[in-house]
Structures are given as C-alpha cells and as structure tokens.
Write a protein that holds these residues in place. Structure first.
Motif, short mmCIF file in Angstrom:
data_model
loop_
_atom_site.label_atom_id
_atom_site.label_comp_id
_atom_site.label_asym_id
_atom_site.label_seq_id
_atom_site.Cartn_x
_atom_site.Cartn_y
_atom_site.Cartn_z
N PRO A 110 0.83 -1.21 0.00
CA PRO A 110 0.00 0.00 0.00
C PRO A 110 0.87 1.26 0.00
O PRO A 110 1.98 1.26 0.55
CB PRO A 110 -0.80 -0.12 1.29
N SER A 111 0.32 2.32 -0.58
CA SER A 111 1.05 3.59 -0.62
C SER A 111 0.97 4.25 0.76
O SER A 111 0.18 3.85 1.62
CB SER A 111 0.42 4.51 -1.67
N ALA A 112 1.75 5.29 0.94
CA ALA A 112 1.74 6.01 2.22
C ALA A 112 0.36 6.61 2.50
O ALA A 112 -0.09 6.62 3.64
CB ALA A 112 2.80 7.11 2.20
N GLU A 113 -0.31 7.07 1.46
CA GLU A 113 -1.65 7.64 1.62
C GLU A 113 -2.66 6.58 2.06
O GLU A 113 -3.50 6.83 2.91
CB GLU A 113 -2.13 8.30 0.32
N GLU A 114 -2.54 5.39 1.48
CA GLU A 114 -3.45 4.29 1.85
C GLU A 114 -3.21 3.86 3.30
O GLU A 114 -4.16 3.60 4.04
CB GLU A 114 -3.25 3.09 0.91
N ILE A 115 -1.96 3.82 3.70
CA ILE A 115 -1.63 3.46 5.08
C ILE A 115 -2.18 4.51 6.04
O ILE A 115 -2.80 4.17 7.06
CB ILE A 115 -0.11 3.28 5.26
N ALA A 116 -2.00 5.78 5.71
CA ALA A 116 -2.50 6.85 6.58
C ALA A 116 -4.02 6.81 6.69
O ALA A 116 -4.58 7.07 7.76
CB ALA A 116 -2.04 8.21 6.06
N ALA A 117 -4.70 6.46 5.60
CA ALA A 117 -6.17 6.43 5.60
C ALA A 117 -6.72 5.26 6.41
O ALA A 117 -7.89 5.28 6.79
CB ALA A 117 -6.68 6.36 4.16
N ARG A 118 -5.89 4.25 6.67
CA ARG A 118 -6.36 3.06 7.39
C ARG A 118 -5.65 2.85 8.72
O ARG A 118 -5.76 1.80 9.32
CB ARG A 118 -6.18 1.82 6.52
N SER A 119 -4.93 3.86 9.20
CA SER A 119 -4.15 3.72 10.44
C SER A 119 -4.76 4.53 11.57
O SER A 119 -5.33 5.58 11.36
CB SER A 119 -2.72 4.20 10.23
N VAL A 120 -4.57 4.01 12.78
CA VAL A 120 -5.01 4.68 14.00
C VAL A 120 -3.82 4.68 14.96
O VAL A 120 -3.17 3.65 15.14
CB VAL A 120 -6.19 3.93 14.65
N ASP A 121 -3.55 5.84 15.56
CA ASP A 121 -2.53 5.92 16.60
C ASP A 121 -3.22 5.93 17.95
O ASP A 121 -4.22 6.63 18.15
CB ASP A 121 -1.70 7.21 16.46
N THR A 122 -2.71 5.14 18.87
CA THR A 122 -3.25 5.16 20.23
C THR A 122 -2.65 6.36 20.96
O THR A 122 -1.66 6.95 20.53
CB THR A 122 -2.89 3.88 21.00
N ASP A 123 -3.26 6.69 22.09
CA ASP A 123 -2.64 7.66 22.99
C ASP A 123 -1.38 7.01 23.57
O ASP A 123 -1.21 5.80 23.50
CB ASP A 123 -3.59 8.00 24.14
N VAL A 124 -0.54 7.83 24.17
CA VAL A 124 0.60 7.29 24.89
C VAL A 124 0.05 6.62 26.14
O VAL A 124 -0.74 7.20 26.88
CB VAL A 124 1.61 8.39 25.26
N ILE A 125 0.42 5.36 26.35
CA ILE A 125 -0.10 4.56 27.45
C ILE A 125 1.02 4.31 28.45
O ILE A 125 2.09 3.81 28.09
CB ILE A 125 -0.66 3.22 26.93
N THR A 126 0.74 4.66 29.70
CA THR A 126 1.68 4.39 30.79
C THR A 126 1.01 3.42 31.74
O THR A 126 -0.09 3.69 32.22
CB THR A 126 2.04 5.69 31.53
N THR A 127 1.65 2.30 32.00
CA THR A 127 1.06 1.31 32.90
C THR A 127 2.16 0.50 33.59
O THR A 127 3.29 0.40 33.09
CB THR A 127 0.10 0.37 32.14
N ASN A 128 1.80 -0.06 34.73
CA ASN A 128 2.72 -0.92 35.48
C ASN A 128 2.95 -2.20 34.70
O ASN A 128 2.07 -2.68 33.98
CB ASN A 128 2.15 -1.26 36.86
N SER B 87 6.51 -7.09 36.35
CA SER B 87 7.64 -7.08 37.28
C SER B 87 7.46 -5.93 38.28
O SER B 87 6.97 -4.86 37.92
CB SER B 87 8.96 -6.96 36.53
N GLU B 88 7.85 -6.18 39.50
CA GLU B 88 7.62 -5.21 40.58
C GLU B 88 8.41 -3.92 40.36
O GLU B 88 9.57 -3.94 39.97
CB GLU B 88 8.03 -5.86 41.91
N ASP B 89 7.75 -2.80 40.64
CA ASP B 89 8.36 -1.45 40.57
C ASP B 89 8.83 -1.06 39.18
O ASP B 89 9.76 -0.26 39.05
CB ASP B 89 9.52 -1.33 41.57
N ASN B 90 8.23 -1.62 38.13
CA ASN B 90 8.56 -1.22 36.77
C ASN B 90 7.30 -0.77 36.06
O ASN B 90 6.20 -1.25 36.34
CB ASN B 90 9.18 -2.39 35.99
N TYR B 91 7.49 0.14 35.12
CA TYR B 91 6.37 0.57 34.30
C TYR B 91 6.85 0.80 32.87
O TYR B 91 8.04 0.95 32.62
CB TYR B 91 5.68 1.82 34.87
N GLY B 92 5.89 0.81 31.97
CA GLY B 92 6.20 1.04 30.56
C GLY B 92 5.39 2.20 30.02
O GLY B 92 4.26 2.44 30.45
N VAL B 93 5.99 2.92 29.09
CA VAL B 93 5.32 4.00 28.37
C VAL B 93 5.35 3.59 26.90
O VAL B 93 6.43 3.46 26.31
CB VAL B 93 6.05 5.35 28.56
#
Length: 139
Positions: A36-54, A57-63
C-alpha cells in the motif's frame, strides 16, 4: 484420422483455456502483493494515545504508543469508535509482560504480536493488519 483431428483440437482448446485461466487468476494475486502507498496506510491507520502502565515485574512501568493498520477505512472507523476497548486491550497486554520480557527487539515483537491477536478478537467489521510500537520506554 478424423478422430485424431478432434483430439488435437480439443487438446489445443484445453491448453488455451487453461493458459487464460492461469493468467486471469494470477493477476489479482499480483495486485494483492502490491504494497500500500503512504496515503493508503494513513487512511487506514489509527494511533493510540501514549499509554503508561505498570508491568508484571515489581516497581517497573512502561510507556508505549502504538500505530494500528486496519484492513479497510470502515475498519478504521470501527477502531476509532472502539478506542476505549483498544486502550484496555493495550494496557492489559503491556501489564502482562515483565521488564525483562519487553527488553530488546524480540520483546517489542512479542508485544506487537500479542496486541495484534487481542485487537483482532475485538474487531467485527474488518481486521487488524499490523501493530507497530511507535513509542517505547521502560522504567
């Protein structure tokens, strides 16, 4: 002799029809292999919000932030409407990993694969074609 001509004509006809069928059936496959072209990819793509969660493993988190490529624009609309379900699936997926499991390219690939599977279970009017991690920090 007459039977021999009929047999030869039948064989030639079958060969021509078979070659035509192969050409006809091969054409859509070449179309499907086209990236697919870049335009086709952009038309069918969704970005999530930045997700921060534990993490698991103890005392670790990911963004983490994801880019999700969907099969059609209709599927993109569905994914946008299902944003809370998508975010919940992403959080539960990330939270199931330890910091050690997520480290390195294999960890990111595992995260993408697991979220891909979960999101396809949620989708009804299309499917997820690809999940990419676009932002990634571990602490």
């Amino acid at each position: 002799m007459k039977n021999m001509k009929v047999i030869v004509i039948l064989l030639l006809t079958m060969a021509i029809v078979g070659a035509g069928a192969m050409f006809y059936l091969k054409e859509p496959q070449a179309e499907a292999d086209k990236k697919p072209s870049a335009e086709e990819i952009a038309a069918r793509s969704v970005d999530t919000d930045v997700i921060t969660t534990n993490l698991a493993s103890e005392d670790n988190y990911g963004v983490v932030q994801f880019n999700i490529l969907l099969s059609t624009e209709k599927a993109k609309e569905e994914a946008e409407k299902r944003a809370p379900e998508t975010k919940a699936a992403a959080i539960s997926t990330i939270a199931g990993f330890t910091k050690e499991q997520l480290a390195g390219k294999d960890g990111i690939a595992s995260l993408e694969k697991e979220l891909y599977t979960k999101l396809n279970e949620i989708m009804q009017d299309g499917k997820v074609e690809r999940v990419l991690v676009t932002e990634f920090k571990l602490q």
